[in-house]
Design a protein around this motif. Structure first.
Motif, PDB file in Angstrom:
ATOM      1  N   ILE A 143     -43.740 -29.169   4.020  1.00 51.79           N
ATOM      2  CA  ILE A 143     -43.431 -28.993   5.432  1.00 51.79           C
ATOM      3  C   ILE A 143     -43.197 -30.340   6.100  1.00 51.79           C
ATOM      4  O   ILE A 143     -42.258 -30.509   6.877  1.00 51.79           O
ATOM      5  CB  ILE A 143     -44.560 -28.215   6.136  1.00 51.79           C
ATOM      6  CG1 ILE A 143     -44.622 -26.793   5.589  1.00 51.79           C
ATOM      7  CG2 ILE A 143     -44.378 -28.198   7.642  1.00 51.79           C
ATOM      8  CD1 ILE A 143     -45.810 -25.995   6.071  1.00 51.79           C
ATOM      9  N   SER A 144     -44.033 -31.321   5.775  1.00 52.64           N
ATOM     10  CA  SER A 144     -43.879 -32.629   6.413  1.00 52.64           C
ATOM     11  C   SER A 144     -42.582 -33.310   5.981  1.00 52.64           C
ATOM     12  O   SER A 144     -41.968 -34.027   6.767  1.00 52.64           O
ATOM     13  CB  SER A 144     -45.074 -33.520   6.110  1.00 52.64           C
ATOM     14  OG  SER A 144     -45.161 -33.776   4.721  1.00 52.64           O
ATOM     15  N   THR A 145     -42.142 -33.090   4.747  1.00 57.17           N
ATOM     16  CA  THR A 145     -40.875 -33.665   4.287  1.00 57.17           C
ATOM     17  C   THR A 145     -39.716 -33.150   5.127  1.00 57.17           C
ATOM     18  O   THR A 145     -38.827 -33.917   5.515  1.00 57.17           O
ATOM     19  CB  THR A 145     -40.640 -33.328   2.807  1.00 57.17           C
ATOM     20  OG1 THR A 145     -41.721 -33.831   2.054  1.00 57.17           O
ATOM     21  CG2 THR A 145     -39.349 -33.921   2.309  1.00 57.17           C
ATOM     22  N   TYR A 146     -39.709 -31.871   5.422  1.00 55.04           N
ATOM     23  CA  TYR A 146     -38.646 -31.272   6.230  1.00 55.04           C
ATOM     24  C   TYR A 146     -38.599 -31.915   7.614  1.00 55.04           C
ATOM     25  O   TYR A 146     -37.542 -32.331   8.088  1.00 55.04           O
ATOM     26  CB  TYR A 146     -38.856 -29.767   6.343  1.00 55.04           C
ATOM     27  CG  TYR A 146     -37.899 -29.095   7.290  1.00 55.04           C
ATOM     28  CD1 TYR A 146     -36.573 -28.890   6.941  1.00 55.04           C
ATOM     29  CD2 TYR A 146     -38.310 -28.674   8.541  1.00 55.04           C
ATOM     30  CE1 TYR A 146     -35.683 -28.282   7.809  1.00 55.04           C
ATOM     31  CE2 TYR A 146     -37.444 -28.069   9.420  1.00 55.04           C
ATOM     32  CZ  TYR A 146     -36.128 -27.867   9.044  1.00 55.04           C
ATOM     33  OH  TYR A 146     -35.248 -27.270   9.912  1.00 55.04           O
ATOM     34  N   TYR A 147     -39.748 -31.994   8.273  1.00 52.31           N
ATOM     35  CA  TYR A 147     -39.764 -32.524   9.625  1.00 52.31           C
ATOM     36  C   TYR A 147     -39.530 -34.029   9.662  1.00 52.31           C
ATOM     37  O   TYR A 147     -38.885 -34.540  10.577  1.00 52.31           O
ATOM     38  CB  TYR A 147     -41.070 -32.159  10.328  1.00 52.31           C
ATOM     39  CG  TYR A 147     -41.092 -30.701  10.719  1.00 52.31           C
ATOM     40  CD1 TYR A 147     -40.278 -30.235  11.745  1.00 52.31           C
ATOM     41  CD2 TYR A 147     -41.885 -29.791  10.049  1.00 52.31           C
ATOM     42  CE1 TYR A 147     -40.261 -28.905  12.100  1.00 52.31           C
ATOM     43  CE2 TYR A 147     -41.885 -28.453  10.392  1.00 52.31           C
ATOM     44  CZ  TYR A 147     -41.076 -28.018  11.420  1.00 52.31           C
ATOM     45  OH  TYR A 147     -41.060 -26.702  11.759  1.00 52.31           O
ATOM     46  N   GLN A 168     -37.626 -35.703   7.564  1.00 54.99           N
ATOM     47  CA  GLN A 168     -36.195 -35.879   7.316  1.00 54.99           C
ATOM     48  C   GLN A 168     -35.399 -35.581   8.589  1.00 54.99           C
ATOM     49  O   GLN A 168     -34.458 -36.286   8.910  1.00 54.99           O
ATOM     50  CB  GLN A 168     -35.765 -34.977   6.165  1.00 54.99           C
ATOM     51  CG  GLN A 168     -34.355 -35.200   5.685  1.00 54.99           C
ATOM     52  CD  GLN A 168     -33.338 -34.394   6.466  1.00 54.99           C
ATOM     53  OE1 GLN A 168     -33.612 -33.293   6.902  1.00 54.99           O
ATOM     54  NE2 GLN A 168     -32.182 -34.949   6.639  1.00 54.99           N
ATOM     55  N   ARG A 169     -35.779 -34.538   9.300  1.00 54.65           N
ATOM     56  CA  ARG A 169     -35.101 -34.213  10.557  1.00 54.65           C
ATOM     57  C   ARG A 169     -35.303 -35.312  11.579  1.00 54.65           C
ATOM     58  O   ARG A 169     -34.389 -35.660  12.322  1.00 54.65           O
ATOM     59  CB  ARG A 169     -35.644 -32.903  11.116  1.00 54.65           C
ATOM     60  CG  ARG A 169     -34.737 -31.731  10.834  1.00 54.65           C
ATOM     61  CD  ARG A 169     -35.273 -30.483  11.414  1.00 54.65           C
ATOM     62  NE  ARG A 169     -34.696 -30.243  12.729  1.00 54.65           N
ATOM     63  CZ  ARG A 169     -34.985 -29.207  13.458  1.00 54.65           C
ATOM     64  NH1 ARG A 169     -35.848 -28.329  13.043  1.00 54.65           N
ATOM     65  NH2 ARG A 169     -34.426 -29.042  14.624  1.00 54.65           N
ATOM     66  N   TYR A 170     -36.497 -35.887  11.650  1.00 48.44           N
ATOM     67  CA  TYR A 170     -36.779 -36.967  12.588  1.00 48.44           C
ATOM     68  C   TYR A 170     -35.952 -38.209  12.257  1.00 48.44           C
ATOM     69  O   TYR A 170     -35.421 -38.859  13.145  1.00 48.44           O
ATOM     70  CB  TYR A 170     -38.269 -37.291  12.557  1.00 48.44           C
ATOM     71  CG  TYR A 170     -38.635 -38.489  13.390  1.00 48.44           C
ATOM     72  CD1 TYR A 170     -38.665 -38.404  14.781  1.00 48.44           C
ATOM     73  CD2 TYR A 170     -38.950 -39.697  12.801  1.00 48.44           C
ATOM     74  CE1 TYR A 170     -38.986 -39.494  15.550  1.00 48.44           C
ATOM     75  CE2 TYR A 170     -39.277 -40.793  13.559  1.00 48.44           C
ATOM     76  CZ  TYR A 170     -39.306 -40.692  14.932  1.00 48.44           C
ATOM     77  OH  TYR A 170     -39.618 -41.781  15.688  1.00 48.44           O
ATOM     78  N   MET A 171     -35.830 -38.516  10.978  1.00 42.72           N
ATOM     79  CA  MET A 171     -35.094 -39.713  10.567  1.00 42.72           C
ATOM     80  C   MET A 171     -33.587 -39.566  10.778  1.00 42.72           C
ATOM     81  O   MET A 171     -32.890 -40.556  10.917  1.00 42.72           O
ATOM     82  CB  MET A 171     -35.372 -40.028   9.095  1.00 42.72           C
ATOM     83  CG  MET A 171     -36.829 -40.348   8.807  1.00 42.72           C
ATOM     84  SD  MET A 171     -37.428 -41.764   9.689  1.00 42.72           S
ATOM     85  CE  MET A 171     -36.685 -43.061   8.749  1.00 42.72           C
ATOM     86  N   GLY A 207     -32.485 -35.270  14.324  1.00 41.95           N
ATOM     87  CA  GLY A 207     -32.501 -33.834  14.538  1.00 41.95           C
ATOM     88  C   GLY A 207     -31.490 -33.044  13.738  1.00 41.95           C
ATOM     89  O   GLY A 207     -31.436 -31.826  13.847  1.00 41.95           O
ATOM     90  N   GLU A 208     -30.664 -33.704  12.930  1.00 48.35           N
ATOM     91  CA  GLU A 208     -29.685 -32.982  12.127  1.00 48.35           C
ATOM     92  C   GLU A 208     -30.310 -32.560  10.799  1.00 48.35           C
ATOM     93  O   GLU A 208     -31.073 -33.299  10.200  1.00 48.35           O
ATOM     94  CB  GLU A 208     -28.475 -33.867  11.856  1.00 48.35           C
ATOM     95  CG  GLU A 208     -27.711 -34.235  13.106  1.00 48.35           C
ATOM     96  CD  GLU A 208     -26.550 -35.155  12.813  1.00 48.35           C
ATOM     97  OE1 GLU A 208     -26.227 -35.360  11.631  1.00 48.35           O
ATOM     98  OE2 GLU A 208     -25.971 -35.671  13.775  1.00 48.35           O
ATOM     99  N   ASP A 209     -29.962 -31.375  10.355  1.00 49.59           N
ATOM    100  CA  ASP A 209     -30.466 -30.904   9.071  1.00 49.59           C
ATOM    101  C   ASP A 209     -29.739 -31.603   7.937  1.00 49.59           C
ATOM    102  O   ASP A 209     -28.592 -32.035   8.078  1.00 49.59           O
ATOM    103  CB  ASP A 209     -30.284 -29.391   8.939  1.00 49.59           C
ATOM    104  CG  ASP A 209     -31.254 -28.644   9.836  1.00 49.59           C
ATOM    105  OD1 ASP A 209     -32.328 -29.189  10.135  1.00 49.59           O
ATOM    106  OD2 ASP A 209     -30.931 -27.508  10.217  1.00 49.59           O
TER     107      ASP A 209
END
Length: 68
Positions: free
Chosen positions: A21-25, A27-30, A33-35
């Protein structure tokens, strides 16, 4: 009894779920906000190859094409 294992099983479950879960968020932060763009089907791969051919970039997007 059998229910005595539930607290330790819950701790292990949460410990294994947090990295995914933290990897997903993160990556989005870095990426502002784009997937992340992923190739899931053969059509996605063909679109990526077309994009490389048309605009000369990898996965930057077709908005980088100069229409002058």
């Amino acid at each position: 009894m059998w229910y005595e294992i539930l607290p330790s099983a819950a701790i292990m479950y949460v410990g294994l779920i947090i990295p995914g879960i933290s990897t997903y968020y993160l990556q989005r932060y870095m990426n502002n906000g784009e997937d992340k763009r992923m190739i899931k089907t053969a059509n996605d791969y063909k679109a990526l190859l077309r994009e490389k051919r048309v605009c000369g970039t990898g996965s930057k997007g077709l908005e980088k094409i100069n229409i002058d």
